[in-house]
Design a protein around this motif. Structure first.
Motif, short mmCIF file in Angstrom:
data_model
loop_
_atom_site.label_atom_id
_atom_site.label_comp_id
_atom_site.label_asym_id
_atom_site.label_seq_id
_atom_site.Cartn_x
_atom_site.Cartn_y
_atom_site.Cartn_z
N LYS A 1 9.79 7.69 50.57
CA LYS A 1 10.17 8.78 51.46
C LYS A 1 11.22 9.66 50.76
CE LYS A 1 10.83 9.19 56.07
NZ LYS A 1 9.84 9.62 57.01
N VAL A 2 11.12 10.97 50.97
CA VAL A 2 12.05 11.91 50.34
C VAL A 2 12.63 12.81 51.42
CG1 VAL A 2 12.19 13.84 48.75
CG2 VAL A 2 10.79 11.88 48.17
N PRO A 3 13.97 12.97 51.44
CA PRO A 3 14.56 13.83 52.47
C PRO A 3 14.24 15.30 52.21
CG PRO A 3 16.23 13.17 50.89
CD PRO A 3 14.97 12.43 50.52
N PRO A 4 14.32 16.16 53.23
CA PRO A 4 13.98 17.59 53.03
C PRO A 4 14.92 18.31 52.08
CG PRO A 4 14.81 17.21 55.24
CD PRO A 4 14.61 15.87 54.63
N PHE A 5 16.15 17.81 51.94
CA PHE A 5 17.03 18.43 50.96
C PHE A 5 17.94 17.38 50.33
CE2 PHE A 5 18.96 18.93 55.14
CZ PHE A 5 20.18 18.34 54.96
N THR A 6 18.38 17.64 49.10
CA THR A 6 19.32 16.76 48.42
C THR A 6 20.45 17.63 47.90
OG1 THR A 6 17.41 15.48 47.66
CG2 THR A 6 19.54 14.99 46.63
N PHE A 7 21.68 17.24 48.20
CA PHE A 7 22.84 17.99 47.70
C PHE A 7 23.43 17.28 46.49
CE2 PHE A 7 23.78 19.74 52.18
CZ PHE A 7 22.96 20.84 51.94
N VAL A 8 23.65 18.03 45.41
CA VAL A 8 24.35 17.49 44.24
C VAL A 8 25.78 18.05 44.31
CG1 VAL A 8 24.44 17.51 41.72
CG2 VAL A 8 22.25 17.33 42.89
N PRO A 9 26.80 17.17 44.14
CA PRO A 9 28.18 17.63 44.38
C PRO A 9 28.61 18.79 43.48
CG PRO A 9 28.09 15.25 44.06
CD PRO A 9 26.72 15.77 43.80
N SER A 10 29.47 19.63 44.01
CA SER A 10 30.06 20.72 43.23
C SER A 10 31.59 20.59 43.30
CB SER A 10 29.62 22.06 43.77
OG SER A 10 30.05 22.19 45.10
N VAL A 11 32.27 21.33 42.44
CA VAL A 11 33.73 21.22 42.37
C VAL A 11 34.36 22.60 42.45
CG1 VAL A 11 35.68 20.50 40.93
CG2 VAL A 11 33.59 19.13 40.96
N LEU A 12 35.36 22.76 43.29
CA LEU A 12 36.08 24.02 43.34
C LEU A 12 37.16 24.01 42.25
CD1 LEU A 12 36.49 26.69 45.02
CD2 LEU A 12 38.44 25.51 46.03
N ILE A 13 37.02 24.94 41.31
CA ILE A 13 38.00 25.02 40.24
C ILE A 13 38.90 26.23 40.49
CG2 ILE A 13 38.31 25.35 37.74
CD1 ILE A 13 35.62 23.97 37.35
N ASN A 14 40.20 25.95 40.68
CA ASN A 14 41.14 27.05 40.94
C ASN A 14 42.25 27.03 39.89
OD1 ASN A 14 42.87 24.99 41.70
ND2 ASN A 14 42.50 25.27 43.90
N LYS A 15 43.21 27.93 40.04
CA LYS A 15 44.28 28.05 39.05
C LYS A 15 45.04 26.73 38.87
CE LYS A 15 44.25 32.30 37.45
NZ LYS A 15 43.46 32.43 36.21
N GLU A 16 45.23 25.96 39.98
CA GLU A 16 46.05 24.75 39.91
C GLU A 16 45.34 23.61 39.18
OE1 GLU A 16 45.92 26.39 43.15
OE2 GLU A 16 47.63 27.47 42.29
N ASN A 17 44.03 23.45 39.47
CA ASN A 17 43.36 22.25 38.94
C ASN A 17 42.46 22.52 37.73
OD1 ASN A 17 40.95 23.34 39.80
ND2 ASN A 17 40.77 22.04 41.61
N ALA A 18 42.45 23.78 37.26
CA ALA A 18 41.44 24.18 36.26
C ALA A 18 41.47 23.31 35.00
CB ALA A 18 41.62 25.64 35.90
#
Lengths: 333, 343
Positions: free
Chosen positions: A299-316
């Motif tokens: 069985k396969v779900p209708p969507f799969t999310f692959v994680p993303s990362v918010l890169i900002n000035k502090e954590n870049a």
């Protein structure tokens, strides 16, 4: 060795063994996936953008890894060509088709024909009712996160230049709608009308001249607080324009995580405020895994999310590095 | 021996040399031309043997369907080259044809989406296409601007108008006519393929089977002779540009049906249109563009992309091969023209 120490070692060994066997189990399920003897058609609207190229590569590499044969088609950003390629692909009757991005309005009737021909359809970053599974980033999250980062950096008030040339591309629609939704809570942040239009090709040049014109039109410092785009190639042009105009109070925001933009965000002097970095290569690979699972009867779900990362000035410096390393490994600057 | 006799003798030997040279070049051109056709045939034979499913009726109809838009545009380009002469730099050429199609498609889709019916929207698209053609005619015939430059300028006008109208967005469209074009079929052949077949038949008959077509060739090949014979050269040249605009409008309706929308980026087709019109000349003994030759080269370009995909050869190769073929054909035609020039 004392008894208690022996016990400890035993316990540790046991734990290690359990961990290993667990790894072996999960490894086994991954190994079970196979595309031996299968032909997978892959159709992409274009690969001139970092994201597109990495996802396209991820798909092809994974199909080969799983022992399948790839029919890889790059339409070179031409709708006519993509339609012709899909038409011929349907006649080739592959075991599955993976479609990556493009104009949904143009594609949908043809995606329907793929299903009518009995070929399982999987999509990358393209939400359509005709696909069995769409593998993508969580664009609802991305859209809200980048909008909130922008509002925070602006101190909750000011004017935003928005590029909205690709509302017909589903992921851009979601990100734009999320921006609008976030702004309902911050009435002092206003989108400058009329909105700007990002274009393909000449995205960077066009964004540069658009933003330069708008800055000339609003010459007072602080009259524009930020520039937003649903992807990060216009952000490159916008950032260059802001810096060339000496308007460093303006910060730019975009999505995708092209290495060039991550480097800009990492540079403390740059006007690039933040970028939501996705993992296109992983997204491409995951869509193939979904196709393989489906073909194996799982069985396969209708969507799969692959994680993303918010890169900002502090954590870049910290969060951007893995992305830059991956890009370097892939040989893309 | 008087000076005049000597002069004549020199002239005669010059002429002999020139004739021998020209015969040699003509022979060379023939060899290269047959070589090009043999290369075409060899590529096709390779596909027939090795590309799985290449010869199936379904696949071949697909290719005809995929070639319809390019074919209609290439006919417009071919008529302009016939009427204006096939000199690549100074002869007839319509660089605006693909952009014109984009503009017509935008007009057609926008009017449909505003609720105007097929009749009015089709009429408007054709009027716009022919108006752009008339603008080309005005610049080339009326103002005497080099066609290469005149139509380049009009290309920008048409592309700019399309952007203004659509704001560079995709304009979705549906209508009864589009429905028929998308899903209609007759005798197992789809509507789009029929469109190419019927349009081809009309163009071949008009250009190769009527006195009108004959005069068109006269105007392009020998304008002075045509003028002396009482043919209105400006009328015929203008006509080809307006016809080219008409072809752009017809192609725009086919394109909207195929993409269910008007989309930016139609200008990309220009290179393929030029390739088709130029490649077609190798199918003519005198290296002049013909409608039949254009049809063959349009189908060849379509089959090339199709065969490569069936063989699972990267689509990136198609562009390279197409470019190499254009180079080959332009080389052959300038070779042949060299022999004509020295005659």
């Amino acid at each position: 060795m004392t008894d208690s120490m022996k016990g400890l070692v035993k316990a540790l060994a046991l734990g290690l063994a359990t961990a290993c066997s667990l790894a072996a189990i999960s490894g086994a399920t991954a190994e079970e996936l196979s595309l031996k003897g299968k032909r997978i058609g892959v159709s992409a609207i274009g690969t001139d953008h970092y994201w597109d190229l990495m996802a396209f590569r991820g798909i092809q590499d994974r199909v080969k890894e799983l022992g399948g044969e790839v029919i890889a088609l790059d339409a070179g950003r031409k709708d006519q060509q993509q339609i012709a390629q899909l038409q011929t692909l349907i006649a080739q009757k592959p075991d599955a088709i993976i479609e990556q991005l493009g104009n949904l309005e143009v594609l949908n009737p043809w995606l329907q024909k793929i299903r009518d021909a009995g070929i399982p359809l999987f999509t990358v970053d393209t939400a359509t009712p005709h696909a069995i599974n769409n593998t993508t980033s969580n664009n609802y999250n991305i859209g809200a996160e980048i909008a909130l980062q922008m509002v925070a950096d602006m101190g909750g008030k000011g004017n935003v230049l928005v590029f909205n040339g690709f509302y017909s591309v589903p992921v851009c629609k979601i990100r734009y709608d999320q921006l609008k939704y976030v702004l309902t809570s911050f009435p002092d942040v206003k989108i400058v009308e009329p909105e700007l239009r990002d274009v393909i090709p000449n995205t960077v040049q066009s964004a540069y001249s658009n933003v330069t014109d708008m800055l000339t039109k609003s010459p007072e410092k602080g009259s524009i607080g930020a520039v937003w785009a649903c992807w990060d190639v216009p952000q490159i042009g916008a950032t260059q324009a802001v810096e060339a105009a000496g308007r460093n109070e303006v910060k730019t925001y975009g999505i995708d995580g092209s290495p060039e933009v991550i480097k800009m965000v990492t540079d403390p002097k740059s006007s690039a405020g933040a970028v939501a970095a996705q993992q296109p290569y992983e997204i491409g690979k995951t869509s193939v895994d979904n196709a393989a699972k489906y073909l194996a009867g799982q069985k396969v779900p209708p969507f799969t999310f692959v994680p993303s990362v918010l890169i900002n000035k502090e954590n870049a410096a910290e969060k951007g590095k893995p992305f830059l390393d991956a890009a370097e490994k892939a040989g893309v600057k | 021996m008087s000076a005049s006799v000597l002069h004549t003798e020199v002239a005669v030997s010059d002429e002999k040399q020139a004739a021998a040279k020209s015969a040699g070049r003509r022979f060379g051109a023939l060899v290269v031309r047959l070589g090009a056709i043999a290369a075409f045939a060899a590529i096709m034979a390779y596909f027939v043997i090795f590309a799985p499913g290449f010869t199936s009726t379904f696949n071949l109809i697909n290719v005809v369907e995929q070639s319809a838009i390019l074919g209609v545009l290439a006919y417009g380009m071919t008529s302009v080259i016939i009427g204006g002469g096939s000199d690549v730099t100074e002869g007839g050429i319509d660089l605006s044809i693909a952009a014109n199609m984009g503009l017509c498609a935008a007009v057609y889709a926008t009017l449909l989406s505003m609720g105007y019916g097929d009749f009015l929207s089709v009429l408007a698209a054709i009027a716009v296409g022919m108006a752009v053609g008339a603008l080309n005619a005005l610049a080339v015939v009326g103002l005497g601007i080099l066609p290469l430059l005149a139509t380049l300028a009009v290309l920008n006008v048409a592309a700019g108008m399309e952007l203004t109208l659509t704001q560079n967005t995709v304009v979705g469209a549906s209508s009864p006519l589009l429905g028929v074009l998308v899903s209609g079929s007759f005798l197992g052949i789809s509507a789009l393929a029929w469109a190419l077949i019927v349009f081809s038949a009309i163009m071949i008959v008009v250009v190769h089977r009527t006195s009108f077509g004959l005069r068109l060739y006269a105007v392009g090949g020998h304008p002075e002779a045509a003028r002396a014979a009482g043919i209105s050269v400006p009328f015929y040249v203008s006509f080809t540009y307006v016809l080219s605009g008409f072809c752009a409008a017809v192609a725009s309706i086919l394109t909207v049906s195929r993409l269910s929308a008007s989309t930016p980026g139609s200008g990309e087709l220009l290179l393929s249109v030029l390739a088709a019109a130029l490649l077609g000349t190798v199918f003519s003994r005198r290296f002049v563009p013909t409608m039949g030759g254009t049809l063959l080269s349009v189908l060849f370009i379509g089959l090339l992309a199709n065969g490569f995909q069936l063989l699972n050869v990267s689509s990136y190769w198609v562009n390279g091969v197409q470019g190499a073929l254009i180079l080959l054909v332009v080389a052959i035609t300038s070779f042949a023209r060299g022999s004509e020039g020295s005659r």
